[in-house]
Design an enzyme around this catalytic site. Structure first.
Site, short mmCIF file in Angstrom:
data_model
loop_
_atom_site.label_atom_id
_atom_site.label_comp_id
_atom_site.label_asym_id
_atom_site.label_seq_id
_atom_site.Cartn_x
_atom_site.Cartn_y
_atom_site.Cartn_z
N CYS A 8 0.87 -1.19 0.00
CA CYS A 8 0.00 0.00 0.00
C CYS A 8 0.90 1.23 0.00
O CYS A 8 2.06 1.15 -0.42
CB CYS A 8 -0.98 -0.02 1.17
SG CYS A 8 -0.21 -0.05 2.81
N ASN A 11 2.25 1.41 4.38
CA ASN A 11 2.54 0.12 5.05
C ASN A 11 2.25 0.18 6.56
O ASN A 11 2.95 -0.42 7.36
CB ASN A 11 3.99 -0.34 4.80
CG ASN A 11 4.28 -1.77 5.22
OD1 ASN A 11 5.37 -2.08 5.69
ND2 ASN A 11 3.32 -2.67 5.10
N CYS A 13 -1.55 0.68 7.37
CA CYS A 13 -3.00 0.39 7.46
C CYS A 13 -3.39 -0.86 6.68
O CYS A 13 -3.68 -1.90 7.26
CB CYS A 13 -3.82 1.57 6.96
SG CYS A 13 -3.59 3.11 7.88
N ARG A 14 -3.41 -0.76 5.34
CA ARG A 14 -4.02 -1.81 4.53
C ARG A 14 -3.11 -3.01 4.29
O ARG A 14 -3.54 -4.16 4.48
CB ARG A 14 -4.45 -1.24 3.17
CG ARG A 14 -5.58 -0.25 3.26
CD ARG A 14 -5.73 0.56 2.00
NE ARG A 14 -4.60 1.46 1.80
CZ ARG A 14 -4.39 2.21 0.73
NH1 ARG A 14 -5.24 2.14 -0.27
NH2 ARG A 14 -3.36 3.01 0.66
N SER A 15 -1.87 -2.78 3.85
CA SER A 15 -1.04 -3.95 3.52
C SER A 15 -0.64 -4.75 4.76
O SER A 15 -0.55 -5.99 4.67
CB SER A 15 0.17 -3.58 2.65
OG SER A 15 1.04 -2.68 3.29
N ASP A 124 -8.26 3.76 1.15
CA ASP A 124 -7.29 4.16 2.17
C ASP A 124 -8.02 4.64 3.43
O ASP A 124 -8.73 5.64 3.38
CB ASP A 124 -6.45 5.30 1.57
CG ASP A 124 -5.37 5.78 2.50
OD1 ASP A 124 -5.35 5.36 3.67
OD2 ASP A 124 -4.53 6.57 2.04
P1 4NP Z 1 -1.82 2.74 4.06
O1 4NP Z 1 -2.46 4.09 4.62
O2 4NP Z 1 -1.24 3.09 2.71
O3 4NP Z 1 -2.98 1.81 3.96
O4 4NP Z 1 -0.77 2.32 5.07
C1 4NP Z 1 -1.77 5.30 4.69
C2 4NP Z 1 -0.86 5.52 5.69
C3 4NP Z 1 -0.21 6.74 5.77
C4 4NP Z 1 -0.48 7.72 4.85
C5 4NP Z 1 -1.39 7.50 3.83
C6 4NP Z 1 -2.04 6.29 3.76
N1 4NP Z 1 0.17 8.97 4.95
O5 4NP Z 1 -0.10 9.86 4.09
O6 4NP Z 1 0.98 9.19 5.87
#
Ligand code: 4NP
Length: 155
Positions: A8, A11, A13-15, A124
């Site tokens: 993602c 790294n 939340c989703r992955s 997201d």
């Molecule tokens: P992820 O979510 O890609 O599912 O881990 C996010 C985590 C952090 C951010 C964006 C999405 N960020 O902009 O910091």
């Protein structure tokens, strides 16, 4: 060994959720010595951090352990992993933009393996929440992915 990397943006939340849910299914199927699972982000914003509280909460609700820390995808991952699975199209494009020319990895949208869902991207949840919905999508994707890998690789 079949090697699977979930990707993602951050790294956190989703992955990591996909990694934990898929690892749990692999373990339950007794395939821990045949399928290797990891996750990474395309951005370095959160490198070294634990998963987001929302991800940790939903995983603990479902009794799934996770203790990983954020890392950024590397060029070496493209030689190491057989499957590099993006949570959304933006991640997919980011993966392609760092992909070395000689990789044999299958680079795909994770939810292309999900049955019974009407979306093909995992949204997201970092800004808007929705971790329970993300979990439902991840569960469907992980189930379909394990089935596909078992069939494809005869395990
Ligand atoms: P992820 O979510 O890609 O599912 O881990 C996010 C985590 C952090 C951010 C964006 C999405 N960020 O902009 O910091």
């Amino acid at each position: 060994m079949v090697k699977v990397l979930f990707v993602c943006l951050g790294n956190i939340c989703r992955s990591p959720m996909a990694e934990a849910v898929f690892q749990e299914k692999v373990n339950k199927a007794g395939l821990g010595d045949k399928i290797l699972v990891d996750s990474a982000g395309t951005a370095a914003y959160h490198v070294g951090e634990r998963a987001h509280g929302g991800t940790r909460k939903v995983l603990s609700t479902h009794n799934i352990a996770y203790d990983g820390h954020s890392r950024k995808i590397t060029r070496a991952d493209f030689n190491q992993y057989d499957y590099i699975l993006a949570m959304d199209r933006s991640n997919y494009e980011n993966i392609l933009s760092v992909k070395p020319p000689d990789t044999n990895a299958r680079i795909e949208l994770f939810l292309s393996y999900a049955g019974g869902v009407d979306v093909d991207e995992v949204p997201d949840p970092y800004y808007t929440g929705g971790f329970d919905y993300v979990y439902d999508l991840v569960e469907a994707g992980a189930e379909g992915l394990l089935k596909a890998i078992r069939e494809r690789h005869g395990i």
